[in-house]
Design a protein around this motif. Sequence first.
Motif, PDB file in Angstrom:
ATOM      1  N   ASN A  86       0.940  -1.199   0.046  1.00  0.00           N
ATOM      2  CA  ASN A  86       0.118  -0.032   0.021  1.00  0.00           C
ATOM      3  C   ASN A  86       0.732   1.254  -0.052  1.00  0.00           C
ATOM      4  N   ALA A  87       1.925   1.188   0.383  1.00  0.00           N
ATOM      5  CA  ALA A  87       3.051   2.412   0.612  1.00  0.00           C
ATOM      6  C   ALA A  87       3.587   2.757  -0.602  1.00  0.00           C
ATOM      7  N   THR A  88       3.529   1.768  -1.533  1.00  0.00           N
ATOM      8  CA  THR A  88       4.121   1.930  -3.063  1.00  0.00           C
ATOM      9  C   THR A  88       3.038   2.173  -4.011  1.00  0.00           C
ATOM     10  N   THR A  89       2.686   3.469  -4.414  1.00  0.00           N
ATOM     11  CA  THR A  89       1.801   3.904  -5.393  1.00  0.00           C
ATOM     12  C   THR A  89       2.246   4.362  -6.763  1.00  0.00           C
ATOM     13  N   GLU A  90       1.303   4.173  -7.567  1.00  0.00           N
ATOM     14  CA  GLU A  90       1.349   4.928  -9.032  1.00  0.00           C
ATOM     15  C   GLU A  90       2.563   4.636  -9.736  1.00  0.00           C
ATOM     16  N   LYS A  91       3.275   5.473 -10.080  1.00  0.00           N
ATOM     17  CA  LYS A  91       4.583   5.435 -10.891  1.00  0.00           C
ATOM     18  C   LYS A  91       5.295   4.682 -10.189  1.00  0.00           C
ATOM     19  N   CYS A 119       5.040   1.945  -8.232  1.00  0.00           N
ATOM     20  CA  CYS A 119       4.568   0.779  -8.454  1.00  0.00           C
ATOM     21  C   CYS A 119       4.675  -0.006  -9.867  1.00  0.00           C
ATOM     22  N   LEU A 120       4.326   0.679 -10.686  1.00  0.00           N
ATOM     23  CA  LEU A 120       4.431   0.352 -12.094  1.00  0.00           C
ATOM     24  C   LEU A 120       5.881   0.327 -12.552  1.00  0.00           C
ATOM     25  N   ASP A 121       6.767   1.425 -12.065  1.00  0.00           N
ATOM     26  CA  ASP A 121       8.213   1.044 -12.333  1.00  0.00           C
ATOM     27  C   ASP A 121       8.849   0.159 -11.574  1.00  0.00           C
ATOM     28  N   LYS A 122       8.426  -0.386 -10.863  1.00  0.00           N
ATOM     29  CA  LYS A 122       8.881  -1.416  -9.979  1.00  0.00           C
ATOM     30  C   LYS A 122       8.568  -2.894 -11.063  1.00  0.00           C
ATOM     31  N   THR A 123       7.583  -2.940 -11.679  1.00  0.00           N
ATOM     32  CA  THR A 123       7.341  -3.945 -12.722  1.00  0.00           C
ATOM     33  C   THR A 123       8.150  -3.671 -14.034  1.00  0.00           C
ATOM     34  N   LEU A 124       8.307  -2.254 -14.453  1.00  0.00           N
ATOM     35  CA  LEU A 124       9.256  -2.273 -15.429  1.00  0.00           C
ATOM     36  C   LEU A 124      10.648  -2.665 -15.353  1.00  0.00           C
ATOM     37  N   HIS A 125      11.217  -2.251 -14.153  1.00  0.00           N
ATOM     38  CA  HIS A 125      12.538  -2.757 -13.721  1.00  0.00           C
ATOM     39  C   HIS A 125      12.717  -4.290 -13.430  1.00  0.00           C
ATOM     40  N   HIS A 126      11.549  -4.745 -12.976  1.00  0.00           N
ATOM     41  CA  HIS A 126      11.442  -6.217 -12.653  1.00  0.00           C
ATOM     42  C   HIS A 126      11.455  -6.854 -14.234  1.00  0.00           C
ATOM     43  N   PHE A 127      10.811  -6.366 -15.127  1.00  0.00           N
ATOM     44  CA  PHE A 127      10.952  -6.910 -16.467  1.00  0.00           C
ATOM     45  C   PHE A 127      11.730  -6.533 -17.520  1.00  0.00           C
ATOM     46  N   ASN A 128      13.025  -6.179 -16.973  1.00  0.00           N
ATOM     47  CA  ASN A 128      14.264  -5.826 -17.791  1.00  0.00           C
ATOM     48  C   ASN A 128      15.437  -6.795 -17.158  1.00  0.00           C
ATOM     49  N   PRO A 129      15.524  -7.948 -17.533  1.00  0.00           N
ATOM     50  CA  PRO A 129      16.606  -8.907 -17.041  1.00  0.00           C
ATOM     51  C   PRO A 129      17.935  -8.586 -17.633  1.00  0.00           C
ATOM     52  N   THR A 130      18.950  -8.653 -16.888  1.00  0.00           N
ATOM     53  CA  THR A 130      20.137  -8.531 -17.271  1.00  0.00           C
ATOM     54  C   THR A 130      21.165  -9.959 -17.460  1.00  0.00           C
ATOM     55  N   THR A 144       5.845  -2.027 -24.610  1.00  0.00           N
ATOM     56  CA  THR A 144       5.954  -0.626 -24.771  1.00  0.00           C
ATOM     57  C   THR A 144       4.981   0.243 -23.818  1.00  0.00           C
ATOM     58  N   LEU A 145       3.737  -0.368 -23.428  1.00  0.00           N
ATOM     59  CA  LEU A 145       2.946   0.025 -22.418  1.00  0.00           C
ATOM     60  C   LEU A 145       3.544   0.476 -21.095  1.00  0.00           C
ATOM     61  N   LEU A 146       4.292  -0.622 -20.719  1.00  0.00           N
ATOM     62  CA  LEU A 146       4.976  -0.393 -19.604  1.00  0.00           C
ATOM     63  C   LEU A 146       6.155   0.693 -19.701  1.00  0.00           C
ATOM     64  N   ARG A 147       6.549   0.658 -20.875  1.00  0.00           N
ATOM     65  CA  ARG A 147       8.044   1.651 -20.769  1.00  0.00           C
ATOM     66  C   ARG A 147       7.292   3.147 -21.000  1.00  0.00           C
ATOM     67  N   ASP A 148       6.216   3.173 -21.577  1.00  0.00           N
ATOM     68  CA  ASP A 148       5.994   4.505 -21.889  1.00  0.00           C
ATOM     69  C   ASP A 148       4.908   5.167 -20.832  1.00  0.00           C
ATOM     70  N   THR A 149       4.083   4.321 -20.088  1.00  0.00           N
ATOM     71  CA  THR A 149       3.276   4.752 -18.988  1.00  0.00           C
ATOM     72  C   THR A 149       3.987   5.588 -17.735  1.00  0.00           C
ATOM     73  N   VAL A 150       5.192   5.024 -17.747  1.00  0.00           N
ATOM     74  CA  VAL A 150       5.914   5.699 -16.449  1.00  0.00           C
ATOM     75  C   VAL A 150       6.602   7.046 -16.815  1.00  0.00           C
ATOM     76  N   ALA A 151       6.456   7.325 -18.165  1.00  0.00           N
ATOM     77  CA  ALA A 151       7.375   8.683 -18.517  1.00  0.00           C
ATOM     78  C   ALA A 151       6.351   9.645 -19.366  1.00  0.00           C
ATOM     79  N   ASN A 152       5.191   9.134 -19.706  1.00  0.00           N
ATOM     80  CA  ASN A 152       4.424  10.111 -20.668  1.00  0.00           C
ATOM     81  C   ASN A 152       3.376  10.975 -19.929  1.00  0.00           C
TER      82      ASN A 152
END
Length: 425
Positions: free
Chosen positions: A113-118, A120-131, A148-156
């Motif tokens: 609950n303490a992680t909100t909006e951007k 939260c989704l940014d967590k998914t974006l980074h989690h979905f970027n394996p190295t 592309t939705l994950l990529r753009d939503t955190v920035a648009n």
Amino acid sequence: MNSSSSTRPNNNNSNSHRRLIPLMVTAACAFLLGRQTKTLELYTSSDSYALFDSTALKFDQIADSIDAIDSSSIEPSTSFVGSQHRLENEDEADFIIRRSYLNSYVHILPCNNATTEKNCLDKTLHHFNPTTESARRSLPPVPWWFRTLLRDTVANGAYGFWHHFSTTDPALNFCTIEKVGTTEWRRVFCDLNEDECHNNNGVYPPHCRTGLVGRKCAFQTNKKVPSDAPKAVFLRDPLERLLSAFLDKCIKPNVRKSEKHCEPNEVFNTDGWGRKSIVPTKQIEDNPKQFFAAYLDIMPLSWNVHFVPQALYCDLYRTIDTDYEFVGDMGKEFMMDLERMANGFKGRLPFQLDKTFGYIKGVEAKRHNNTGNSNQHATHAPEKVAMYYNAASVRKALEYLSIDYVTLGLEVPEWAREMLRNDTL
């Protein structure tokens, strides 16, 4: 909107659209080559399916599919389990939504609950970027548009502060969403907070900003709002909202050129490559169905804020059932829902709602319009769905916007269901 507005696809239009595909693909490739973005690579985790534990899903069929899956034993290659075949007596629209949601949005990671909006989704974006190579091999087969939705939503701008309105008379927090009456709602809250923005020889308080209402105003109050102040939001049918955004941002070449919201601009801007004679969409812009279909094909290369699913705004996909006291519908019952909101919150809100929307006379006259008194940004999308949609574009739109129907409990309009039923492949 009603079922009589449905039309069957025109075979000649479809053939013309197919002939245009090589040109559109060329334009898209040029866009991708010129854009400096990180490559998103997705992978699964043991809690990928935990979203179902924190989201109240509205489709019984989705719940039935998940109940049959033991998430602890799922391998990455089986992430499509239960989503590829229509259930008995399942309408095609519901099948498209269920399949798309299971293959895409279900992979959004849960947040506390303490992680909100951007964040939260940014967590998914980074989690979905394996190295690592091993992580790449475990990627789920998600659709490209979801990446592309994950990529753009955190920035648009989808998580911009301007989506959160507030006032103290009555105490209220309001989530506003592009193409769901944003201009009118900004006017309502600017009027509610007008005593905070006095002009002192051309100097205004810092929180008074130039908005879409022609003056400096505060759609967010600077006064202390009680911590338990209720939250409210209006939603709109996703198919109608998508078309409204297209009509507002893409139809007029001068608007495309000045606002640049009909993205990707390398494809749809009238000066796409600095040479107007080879704008990729020029040959089909006089055909509403073809132009709209072309836009839906290319749109996810660069998600503009006006086209992002409503569920991602204000964390609605996580919070609408638990945090929102009032949820209205910007549809045929819009005037009645405005009256319901006015009666529920009192204070100065009823007066300002009527000043902006004219809901009192609207209710008395049993009007079914969903526009404000100014009508400034109205696109009249409900009357134009048959002109712009065909069965193929309905399928595409339902796929992109499945999260809205699942987590917000919205109903697919009958005209869209009938358009699919009448389609013969």
